[in-house]
Motif scaffolding. Structure first.
Motif, PDB file in Angstrom:
ATOM      1  N   ALA A   1       2.509   1.781  -3.364  1.00  0.00           N
ATOM      2  CA  ALA A   1       1.552   2.287  -4.340  1.00  0.00           C
ATOM      3  C   ALA A   1       1.324   3.784  -4.153  1.00  0.00           C
ATOM      4  O   ALA A   1       1.239   4.545  -5.128  1.00  0.00           O
ATOM      5  CB  ALA A   1       0.233   1.521  -4.202  1.00  0.00           C
ATOM      6  N   GLU A   2       1.254   4.224  -2.904  1.00  0.00           N
ATOM      7  CA  GLU A   2       1.058   5.656  -2.641  1.00  0.00           C
ATOM      8  C   GLU A   2       2.290   6.462  -3.043  1.00  0.00           C
ATOM      9  O   GLU A   2       2.168   7.539  -3.632  1.00  0.00           O
ATOM     10  CB  GLU A   2       0.764   5.853  -1.147  1.00  0.00           C
ATOM     11  N   HIS A   3       3.475   5.937  -2.746  1.00  0.00           N
ATOM     12  CA  HIS A   3       4.707   6.665  -3.063  1.00  0.00           C
ATOM     13  C   HIS A   3       4.886   6.849  -4.568  1.00  0.00           C
ATOM     14  O   HIS A   3       5.275   7.929  -5.040  1.00  0.00           O
ATOM     15  CB  HIS A   3       5.908   5.915  -2.488  1.00  0.00           C
TER      16      HIS A   3
ATOM     17  N   ARG B   1       2.476   6.624  -6.735  1.00  0.00           N
ATOM     18  CA  ARG B   1       1.208   7.071  -7.314  1.00  0.00           C
ATOM     19  C   ARG B   1       0.679   6.055  -8.320  1.00  0.00           C
ATOM     20  O   ARG B   1       0.372   6.373  -9.459  1.00  0.00           O
ATOM     21  CB  ARG B   1       1.386   8.443  -7.967  1.00  0.00           C
ATOM     22  N   ASN B   2       0.586   4.832  -7.837  1.00  0.00           N
ATOM     23  CA  ASN B   2       0.139   3.731  -8.676  1.00  0.00           C
ATOM     24  C   ASN B   2      -0.747   2.815  -7.851  1.00  0.00           C
ATOM     25  O   ASN B   2      -0.993   3.070  -6.661  1.00  0.00           O
ATOM     26  CB  ASN B   2       1.347   2.964  -9.247  1.00  0.00           C
ATOM     27  N   THR B   3      -1.217   1.735  -8.447  1.00  0.00           N
ATOM     28  CA  THR B   3      -2.090   0.801  -7.751  1.00  0.00           C
ATOM     29  C   THR B   3      -1.277  -0.338  -7.138  1.00  0.00           C
ATOM     30  O   THR B   3      -0.177  -0.651  -7.619  1.00  0.00           O
ATOM     31  CB  THR B   3      -3.118   0.197  -8.724  1.00  0.00           C
TER      32      THR B   3
ATOM     33  N   PRO C   1       0.816  -1.232   0.000  1.00  0.00           N
ATOM     34  CA  PRO C   1       0.000   0.000   0.000  1.00  0.00           C
ATOM     35  C   PRO C   1       0.843   1.273   0.000  1.00  0.00           C
ATOM     36  O   PRO C   1       0.542   2.231  -0.747  1.00  0.00           O
ATOM     37  CB  PRO C   1      -0.831  -0.125   1.287  1.00  0.00           C
ATOM     38  N   GLU C   2       1.894   1.316   0.830  1.00  0.00           N
ATOM     39  CA  GLU C   2       2.722   2.518   0.879  1.00  0.00           C
ATOM     40  C   GLU C   2       3.528   2.694  -0.405  1.00  0.00           C
ATOM     41  O   GLU C   2       3.741   3.823  -0.867  1.00  0.00           O
ATOM     42  CB  GLU C   2       3.666   2.467   2.076  1.00  0.00           C
TER      43      GLU C   2
ATOM     44  N   TYR D   1       8.315   5.252 -11.066  1.00  0.00           N
ATOM     45  CA  TYR D   1       7.873   3.862 -11.037  1.00  0.00           C
ATOM     46  C   TYR D   1       8.605   3.009 -12.067  1.00  0.00           C
ATOM     47  O   TYR D   1       9.002   1.869 -11.771  1.00  0.00           O
ATOM     48  CB  TYR D   1       6.365   3.788 -11.270  1.00  0.00           C
TER      49      TYR D   1
END
Length: 410
Positions: A42-44, A46-48, A39-40, A103
């Motif tokens: 993905a947040e860092h 900016r993705n799923t 989860p973190e 990413y």
């Protein structure tokens, strides 16, 4: 190892064992410990989370590609240089993952890290090079046991690292452990090429030689089927415990700790068996336990509601059987071509990787009850493996009988 110097030999042996266990531990970090950080991540970036999961798939592909090349190459130029180079590349990839905020670059650095981690395939070759007889078998049992324990505690370790250091924590710890492995390899391994008879085989010729041997492929398939039982449970355990039974991530981690205890029990039983019966008998005992676990799981699934105990009880039996089967089958396979230990380890690891991945994917995608599917899979895999082992034993007996009769007829 120089047997004329018992002090040096003891020091080298202890150093080699600690090196191999560190390699086993390090093999867990790039995959299992990172899972709680999805989860973190993905947040860092900016993705799923699904996109972050792609990094796991790419990592697995990178390791598979690297190990196919590293094994045969190590038979020619030696293990030490490749292991040191692999650790350096993996550390570079891990540090790249930490510093990037893009990413795409993150995926590239994960592939770099995976290519370096391909050198872990050399662990089985190093066991073959540095140890003999029962000591070699006991060390393989220890490595399988340690691997299961590390995998079982990795979700809890990942949760701790995520809470204290964030998603970068697993990469920092990986880098530190890789440095330790690099130092130990430099300190305890010799730079010379492994002793081999005749001219070193070419890449394709070496693989053709080992993969063209029925017994070699058969023993690795037995080890792969046993591993697939364990790996399938690891893959679908979140679906059973967190999705179906609605357990928290912390409770799920505790259940895996209990599961890890089965590896300790299995390792103790395997060690005792190795001192009393042949590796062939050990394979039969281990596979029989896996078969029994499948039957127990099917019975519990049919007669009791889904609960942690109805899954854990048969899995404890299965895991003990896996811990007994894999070292024995691996030792049998690796003993067939000792002069091509690197190629043998790479070929075997690829077989295990393919079987574990495909079988676990089929089980996880099954629309039926996961517990029932798991039980049928254990019964089927153990049954096929027992038949395969029986076939190999029969072939060996026929060949030995033929070799005995021919000299007498002369």
């Amino acid at each position: 190892m120089d047997s004329a110097n018992p002090v040096a030999t003891t020091r080298q042996r202890r150093g080699a064992v600690s090196l191999l266990l560190a390699m086993v531990l390090l093999g867990v970090f790039p995959l299992d410990v990172l899972l709680p950080s999805f989860p973190e991540l993905a947040e860092h970036f900016r993705n799923t989370p699904a996109a972050i999961a792609l990094s796991v798939s790419l990592f697995a592909v990178g390791i598979a590609v690297a190990q196919v090349l590293i094994g045969p190459l190590s038979d020619v130029i030696g293990r030490k240089g490749l292991l040191l180079s692999g650790m350096a590349v993996s550390m570079l990839g891990a540090l790249g993952c930490v510093i990037t905020s893009d990413y795409t670059l993150f995926l590239i650095f994960r592939i770099v890290q995976a290519l370096g981690c391909g050198c872990f395939v050399l662990s089985q070759a190093l066991v073959q090079d540095l140890f003999d007889g029962e000591e070699r078998d006991r060390l393989r049992i220890l490595m399988v046991t340690a691997s299961g324990i590390f995998i079982s505690v990795s979700p809890l370790a990942g949760t701790f690292l995520q809470a204290t250091l964030g998603w970068r924590g697993s990469f920092w710890v990986f880098t530190a452990l890789a440095g330790v492995v690099m130092f130990k390899a430099w300190l305890f391994l010799e730079s010379s090429r492994p002793a081999a008879s005749g001219t070193p085989l070419g890449f394709h010729e070496a693989y053709r030689r080992v993969l063209g041997n029925f017994d070699f492929v058969g023993y690795w398939l037995i080890s792969a089927f046993a591993f697939a039982c364990h790996f399938s449970f690891i893959v679908i355990s979140p679906l059973i415990f967190m999705d179906r039974l609605q357990l928290s991530a912390y409770d799920f981690s505790l259940i895996l700790l209990v599961y890890g205890a089965a590896y300790v029990v299995g390792g103790i039983v395997a060690t005792l068996l190795s001192q009393r019966v042949s590796t062939g008998r050990q394979i039969v005992v281990g596979l029989s336990m896996i078969l029994l676990s499948g039957l127990v799981m099917l019975y519990l699934a049919a007669n009791h509601a889904l609960a942690p105990a109805t899954v854990l009880i048969p899995m404890l039996i299965c895991t003990a059987g896996t811990t007994i089967t894999r070292p024995a089958a691996t030792s049998r396979a690796m003993s067939l071509f000792p002069e091509n230990a690197g190629t043998s380890a790479s070929a075997g690891s690829t077989i295990i990787f393919i079987c574990g991945g495909l079988i676990s994917a089929l089980i996880s995608l099954s629309p039926a009850n996961l517990q029932t599917t798991l039980g049928y899979s254990f019964v089927s895999l153990a049954g096929v493996a027992l038949a395969l082992n029986s076939r190999i034993s029969h072939r060996t007996s026929v060949l030995q009988a033929t070799a005995t009769v021919e000299p007498e007829s002369d």
